[in-house]
Design a protein around this motif. Structure first.
Motif, PDB file in Angstrom:
ATOM      1  N   THR A 203       0.836  -1.200   0.000  1.00 44.40           N
ATOM      2  CA  THR A 203       0.000   0.000   0.000  1.00 44.40           C
ATOM      3  C   THR A 203       0.867   1.244   0.000  1.00 44.40           C
ATOM      4  O   THR A 203       0.651   2.176  -0.781  1.00 44.40           O
ATOM      5  N   LEU A 204       1.881   1.282   0.864  1.00 43.73           N
ATOM      6  CA  LEU A 204       2.772   2.436   0.936  1.00 43.73           C
ATOM      7  C   LEU A 204       3.541   2.639  -0.357  1.00 43.73           C
ATOM      8  O   LEU A 204       3.799   3.774  -0.769  1.00 43.73           O
ATOM      9  N   PRO A 210       8.572  11.794  -6.856  1.00 44.93           N
ATOM     10  CA  PRO A 210       9.929  11.690  -7.417  1.00 44.93           C
ATOM     11  C   PRO A 210      11.049  11.956  -6.411  1.00 44.93           C
ATOM     12  O   PRO A 210      12.118  11.364  -6.506  1.00 44.93           O
ATOM     13  N   LEU A 211      10.816  12.862  -5.454  1.00 42.18           N
ATOM     14  CA  LEU A 211      11.847  13.195  -4.470  1.00 42.18           C
ATOM     15  C   LEU A 211      11.740  12.353  -3.199  1.00 42.18           C
ATOM     16  O   LEU A 211      12.463  12.604  -2.221  1.00 42.18           O
ATOM     17  N   GLY A 212      10.839  11.376  -3.188  1.00 43.27           N
ATOM     18  CA  GLY A 212      10.797  10.420  -2.097  1.00 43.27           C
ATOM     19  C   GLY A 212       9.685  10.645  -1.085  1.00 43.27           C
ATOM     20  O   GLY A 212       9.016  11.685  -1.069  1.00 43.27           O
ATOM     21  N   THR A 229       7.884  -0.701  13.849  1.00 39.48           N
ATOM     22  CA  THR A 229       7.104   0.218  13.009  1.00 39.48           C
ATOM     23  C   THR A 229       7.983   0.860  11.948  1.00 39.48           C
ATOM     24  O   THR A 229       7.605   0.954  10.771  1.00 39.48           O
ATOM     25  N   VAL A 230       9.176   1.326  12.345  1.00 36.89           N
ATOM     26  CA  VAL A 230      10.103   1.920  11.386  1.00 36.89           C
ATOM     27  C   VAL A 230      10.428   0.936  10.279  1.00 36.89           C
ATOM     28  O   VAL A 230      10.422   1.282   9.086  1.00 36.89           O
ATOM     29  N   GLU A 235       9.996  -0.921   4.695  1.00 34.96           N
ATOM     30  CA  GLU A 235       9.712  -1.954   3.702  1.00 34.96           C
ATOM     31  C   GLU A 235       8.785  -1.412   2.605  1.00 34.96           C
ATOM     32  O   GLU A 235       8.830  -1.861   1.460  1.00 34.96           O
ATOM     33  N   GLY A 236       7.952  -0.428   2.963  1.00 28.75           N
ATOM     34  CA  GLY A 236       7.050   0.179   1.990  1.00 28.75           C
ATOM     35  C   GLY A 236       7.670   1.346   1.239  1.00 28.75           C
ATOM     36  O   GLY A 236       6.949   2.082   0.546  1.00 28.75           O
ATOM     37  N   GLY A 237       8.987   1.551   1.368  1.00 31.06           N
ATOM     38  CA  GLY A 237       9.666   2.598   0.620  1.00 31.06           C
ATOM     39  C   GLY A 237       9.766   3.926   1.345  1.00 31.06           C
ATOM     40  O   GLY A 237      10.232   4.915   0.765  1.00 31.06           O
TER      41      GLY A 237
END
Length: 387
Positions: A203-204, A210-212, A229-230, A235-237
């Motif tokens: 989902t994330l 483009p800049l994150g 949590t972090v 893991e979702g970018g």
């Protein structure tokens, strides 16, 4: 403190509302006393069961937990209205001829305001637009769009499906970067979703920037296992700034500090993270993410040349009149503030905490359009074209 509210204040509000409603002729003449109070006791027991089961569970226990929090919010709003009419009528002693009308008015107003608060708490957050002139912002970055969102409180109330809808909202704004300002989970890590719900990481990864996508921790991350949590969000970018800064683009710096809530509660110095992150006056256009709009952080950030500081945490008071109490703690508690040339924006947040209610304003997502100072634009326009 919240345990006292749940276990003592909540039942007292319930008792007060039940007693006042039953004093109305329209209720008393239609419902036998025994039936009314048996019903009131059953609702009270369901409320207490929900309080002690907890609202963080993602199985059948979710329902009584959510009922307890919702009922607490409803009885609070109704008690405010009923108490106002009681005061006006002298608690039935000064204006006896008008007691029934006043209490009926209070009950009706309480139900109406509770319905408004539920609607505002459950609706999609609104988008707030703001243009920000940043000294030192290169002309090439003029018009850059940054989207910020805070206090989503993923957990029992809001899960991956809710987050997916917010990601659609964010992507429609076409941001260059997305900033997550803390309290991303209710307390514990999100963990495995219910059957049929999307996973968190995929989902994330649906966020397009483009800049994150960048995040800082909030106080609620540390009420559970913050490192898990972090890792889940990473893991979702999502990239975390924990007393760090990065160059988003040439001439534009993004800084983020670890949540300072624990140090504030212990009355310890909490400027160390900011000092490590921005050790000297910034010479580039700088955005600072700090979950809590702590007064000393605000003043120190402004002194270090930060152009834009983004915070959440306060929920804008969430349910009036708590906004007045929040403002005693954080004078700059909602909206935009000029702090010696630095723009501070404290968002109301996209989610809620406790009752899923908001009175008066809905949650928000912030869309910020960055602007170079007019002098820089004029200077660039005067530069001769190179052959």
């Amino acid at each position: 403190m919240f345990s006292i509210v749940l276990n003592i204040v909540g039942p007292l509000l319930h008792l007060y509302v039940a007693a006042r409603l039953y004093s109305l002729d329209a209720v008393r003449t239609r419902v036998p006393r025994r039936a009314w109070w048996i019903g009131a006791v059953l609702v009270w027991l369901l409320y207490l069961a929900g309080v002690h089961i907890g609202d963080a569970a993602l199985d059948w226990r979710w329902w009584p937990g959510q009922f307890a929090l919702t009922w607490l919010g409803i009885t609070f709003v109704m008690s405010l209205c009923l108490l106002a009419t009681d005061i006006v009528g002298g608690f039935g002693y000064l204006a006896r001829a008008h007691t029934q009308k006043l209490r009926a008015l209070g009950a009706g107003a309480g139900l109406l305001l509770a319905a408004v608060a539920l609607f505002q708490g459950m609706r999609a957050p609104v988008v707030t637009d703001r243009e920000v002139v940043m000294q030192g912002l290169p002309r090439a970055l003029d018009g850059t769009v940054i989207v910020a969102i805070s206090d989503i409180h993923l957990g029992a109330q809001r899960r991956s499906a809710w987050l997916a809808a917010r990601i659609e909202q964010i992507n429609a704004l076409q941001p260059a970067a997305v900033l997550l300002l803390g309290d991303l989970v209710e307390d514990d890590p999100v963990g495995r979703p219910l059957p049929g719900e999307p996973q968190l990481a995929p989902t994330l990864r649906g966020l397009r920037a483009p800049l994150g996508v960048w995040a800082v921790t909030g106080n609620h991350e540390f009420y559970g296992d913050a490192e898990t949590t972090v890792a889940q969000f990473r893991e979702g970018g999502v990239r975390w700034l924990r007393d760090q800064q990065v160059e988003l683009a040439p001439g534009l710096v993004l800084a983020g500090i670890e949540d300072v809530g624990r140090r504030m509660r212990k009355e310890r110095d909490y400027l160390g993270g900011l000092a490590r992150t921005i050790p000297a006056a910034a010479d580039s256009a700088t955005i600072l993410m700090s979950h809590i709009p702590a007064p000393r952080i605000i003043e120190a950030a402004s002194a270090r040349g930060v152009d834009l500081m983004l915070s959440g945490h306060t929920h804008g008071g969430q349910i009036w009149p708590f906004s007045y109490a929040v403002q005693q703690r954080f004078a700059r508690f909602a909206g935009a503030y000029d702090v010696d040339g630095m723009l501070l924006y404290v968002t109301r947040g996209a989610g809620s905490w406790g009752p899923r209610m908001r009175l008066w304003q809905a949650g928000e997502i912030i869309r910020l359009t960055l602007r170079a100072p007019p002098a820089a634009l004029a200077h660039a326009d005067r530069e001769p074209a190179q052959s």
